[in-house]
Design an enzyme around this catalytic site. Structure first.
Site, PDB file in Angstrom:
ATOM      1  N   HIS A 171      -6.450   9.257   4.280  1.00 47.39           N
ATOM      2  CA  HIS A 171      -6.821   7.818   4.212  1.00 47.39           C
ATOM      3  C   HIS A 171      -8.102   7.631   4.068  1.00 47.39           C
ATOM      4  O   HIS A 171      -8.715   6.726   3.290  1.00 47.39           O
ATOM      5  CB  HIS A 171      -5.999   7.128   5.458  1.00 47.39           C
ATOM      6  CG  HIS A 171      -5.945   5.648   5.321  1.00 47.39           C
ATOM      7  ND1 HIS A 171      -6.761   4.819   5.897  1.00 47.39           N
ATOM      8  CD2 HIS A 171      -4.933   5.122   4.701  1.00 47.39           C
ATOM      9  CE1 HIS A 171      -6.342   3.609   5.854  1.00 47.39           C
ATOM     10  NE2 HIS A 171      -5.251   3.723   4.943  1.00 47.39           N
ATOM     11  N   SER A 219      -5.188  -1.415   2.627  1.00 47.46           N
ATOM     12  CA  SER A 219      -6.155  -0.455   2.858  1.00 47.46           C
ATOM     13  C   SER A 219      -7.068  -0.074   1.762  1.00 47.46           C
ATOM     14  O   SER A 219      -8.263   0.369   1.986  1.00 47.46           O
ATOM     15  CB  SER A 219      -5.558   0.886   3.425  1.00 47.46           C
ATOM     16  OG  SER A 219      -5.033   0.628   4.922  1.00 47.46           O
ATOM     17  N   ASP A 256     -11.953   4.866   9.848  1.00 46.44           N
ATOM     18  CA  ASP A 256     -10.929   5.410   9.617  1.00 46.44           C
ATOM     19  C   ASP A 256     -10.485   6.764   9.917  1.00 46.44           C
ATOM     20  O   ASP A 256     -10.884   7.178  11.125  1.00 46.44           O
ATOM     21  CB  ASP A 256     -11.104   5.356   7.983  1.00 46.44           C
ATOM     22  CG  ASP A 256      -9.634   5.002   7.337  1.00 46.44           C
ATOM     23  OD1 ASP A 256      -8.683   6.031   7.360  1.00 46.44           O
ATOM     24  OD2 ASP A 256      -9.314   3.965   6.774  1.00 46.44           O
ATOM     25  N   ASN A 276      -0.088  -4.790   5.851  1.00 46.63           N
ATOM     26  CA  ASN A 276       0.945  -4.619   4.594  1.00 46.63           C
ATOM     27  C   ASN A 276       2.365  -4.913   5.101  1.00 46.63           C
ATOM     28  O   ASN A 276       3.618  -4.455   4.552  1.00 46.63           O
ATOM     29  CB  ASN A 276       1.039  -3.105   4.562  1.00 46.63           C
ATOM     30  CG  ASN A 276      -0.228  -2.628   3.991  1.00 46.63           C
ATOM     31  OD1 ASN A 276      -0.977  -3.323   3.273  1.00 46.63           O
ATOM     32  ND2 ASN A 276      -0.608  -1.466   4.253  1.00 46.63           N
TER      33      ASN A 276
END
Lengths: 75, 407
Positions: B200, B356, B169, B295
């Protein structure tokens, strides 16, 4: 000149195939031996030769990924 | 009963309870009568026992055994009574009366209790100083985030001990106090230091690997609290990356024998052969790659759409698929709406939504399952996760096998 992802057949040794790919005149950037991938820099015109190398299963252009900014609503 | 029909979140009955100071009961009774209230005294009833009808049109009921009186709402208002007491009052406290409910459903009861507690706090402390909304109160009362609770994590005896989890990530806040003392191995694949300047990565690592007991009143938000954390920075601090960098991260994680590889990233791209091959090699070597379905609200994107990579959809707190959650090739679902977890200092905690956030719930649970049995690796771990998922009343294209569950 751009980056390409070369997928190596599981029946072949990635390092060996990477050497053969380099033999076609293409610049090998990374050999990812654990997962059978070779990253190269090449012109579109060179890709045919790369695909013809024994042990090469696929050649794809590199792609980008973006998860958005830190304060994004959905990520 | 009309109060119940209000249908709002106010749990007051409209009546008031006056609690008298020791020895001041008779003085209190005299004060009620002096203000022309009709007072029913339980001493006047056989065995101090009465039903509502017996009270007739009494404005107040005195409970001498308890040292308190119950005053009707109209009687209270007519005499302009307030919740304040003076020093020489016979009354110690005056409070609104609240409903008490018997609930079959524990979480409904707790939610109701919590709303009542907030209502009492506001009444006593003065309204709207409190910034707490229900979502923030809820985890603090229950001790864990809604997501961990739904995945049955708090009930699990597993910790992820002995299991390496790679999170590919934006990196991690390596100095975050909640991870002090944890074993963390790092590598960057994007030409920037691993230190997470985005947020994130820290948030996802928090969900998958966060501590069992965060400090103070912070609820538990992490699953594999004893896992060895492999932080692979494959996304820049701006949140971008490439397939090449991500493949390099996967290669590193597989080489380091990470049983679980969590990837909360992707694009709308069709299946990429490179990801499929990576997923296959990983499975054969005992690593399970778990990726976010996406998403876009459209079909699952890459890498999650590779047949050798486990695709995770997002659920709302009501366990319905989140509106943004992609569909089609979905293997499993997990909490992804309003997920509380760690973020870089100084803020330390934050709430995010997305597939996520669902993905590291599966990764964390996978680590707990992997700990239970050394044969649960690769495809065997995948199958265990789907076989043990909680069934949901939605198509597999939306939720796969259902809601992931911890062992």
């Amino acid at each position: 000149m751009k980056r390409w992802l070369v997928t190596i057949s599981p029946a072949h040794d990635a390092a060996d195939v990477a050497r053969a790919i380099a033999g076609t005149g293409v610049a090998v950037e990374q050999v990812l031996a654990e997962i059978g991938s070779v990253v190269v820099n090449a012109e579109q015109a060179q890709i045919g030769s790369v695909k013809a190398v024994v042990g090469v299963d696929a050649v794809e252009p590199d792609q980008s990924v973006d998860i958005g900014p830190p304060d994004g609503k959905i990520s | 009963m009309s109060a119940l029909d209000r249908g709002d979140d106010d749990f007051t009955t409209g009546r008031y309870i006056v609690t008298y100071k020791d020895g001041a009961l008779e003085q209190g009774l005299a004060a009620l009568r002096a203000s022309n209230m009709r007072v029913a005294d339980t001493r006047d009833f056989v065995d101090h026992s009465f039903v509502a009808q017996d009270l007739g049109d009494a404005d107040a009921v005195l409970f001498p055994e308890l040292g308190c009186a119950l005053i009707g709402g109209e009687a209270f208002a007519e005499r302009a009574m307030t919740l304040q007491t003076q020093a020489d009052d016979p009354a110690q406290t005056i409070e609104p009366e609240y409903f008490a409910f018997a609930e079959r459903n524990t979480s409904e009861y707790l939610r109701g209790f919590m709303r009542a507690a907030e209502a009492i706090a506001q009444d006593l402390l003065g309204a709207s100083d409190s910034e707490l909304d229900e979502r923030e109160l809820e985890p603090q009362v229950l001790g864990a985030t809604w997501g961990l609770t739904q995945c049955k994590v708090p009930l699990s005896v597993q910790s992820g001990m002995g299991i390496s989890v790679a999170v590919l990530d934006t990196g991690m806040d390596l100095g975050h106090p909640d991870f002090a003392g944890r074993t963390v191995v790092t590598s960057t694949f994007v030409g920037e230091p691993v230190q997470d300047l985005h947020s994130h990565g820290t948030h996802c690592i928090g969900t998958a690997c966060g501590p069992k007991a965060p400090p103070g009143t912070t609820p538990r938000y992490g699953i594999g609290y004893n896992t060895k954390i492999y932080v692979g920075k494959v996304l820049t601090n701006a949140g971008s990356g490439t397939t090449a960098g991500i493949l390099a991260g996967i290669n590193w994680a597989v080489g380091n024998k990470c049983a679980v590889i969590s990837m909360s990233l992707g694009s709308n791209s069709p299946v990429q052969a490179a990801y499929t091959a990576a997923g296959r090699a990983a499975l054969q070597k005992g690593s399970l790659i778990i990726a976010a379905a996406g998403n876009s609200g459209g079909p699952t994107g890459a890498p999650a759409n590779s047949p050798t990579i486990m695709s995770v959809a997002s659920l709302d707190p009501n366990l319905k698929p989140s509106s943004f959650s992609s569909f089609g090739k979905v293997e499993i679902a997990a909490p992804g709406r309003d997920v509380f977890s760690s973020v870089p200092r100084p803020t330390r905690y934050g709430t995010k939504s997305g597939t996520s956030m669902a993905t590291p719930h599966v990764a964390g649970c996978a680590a707990l399952w992997a700990q239970t049995n050394p044969t649960l690796r690769g495809l065997a771990l995948w199958k265990k996760l789907t076989a043990s998922a909680k069934s949901l009343p939605f198509p597999a294209s939306k939720v796969g096998a259902g809601l992931v569950q911890a062992p």
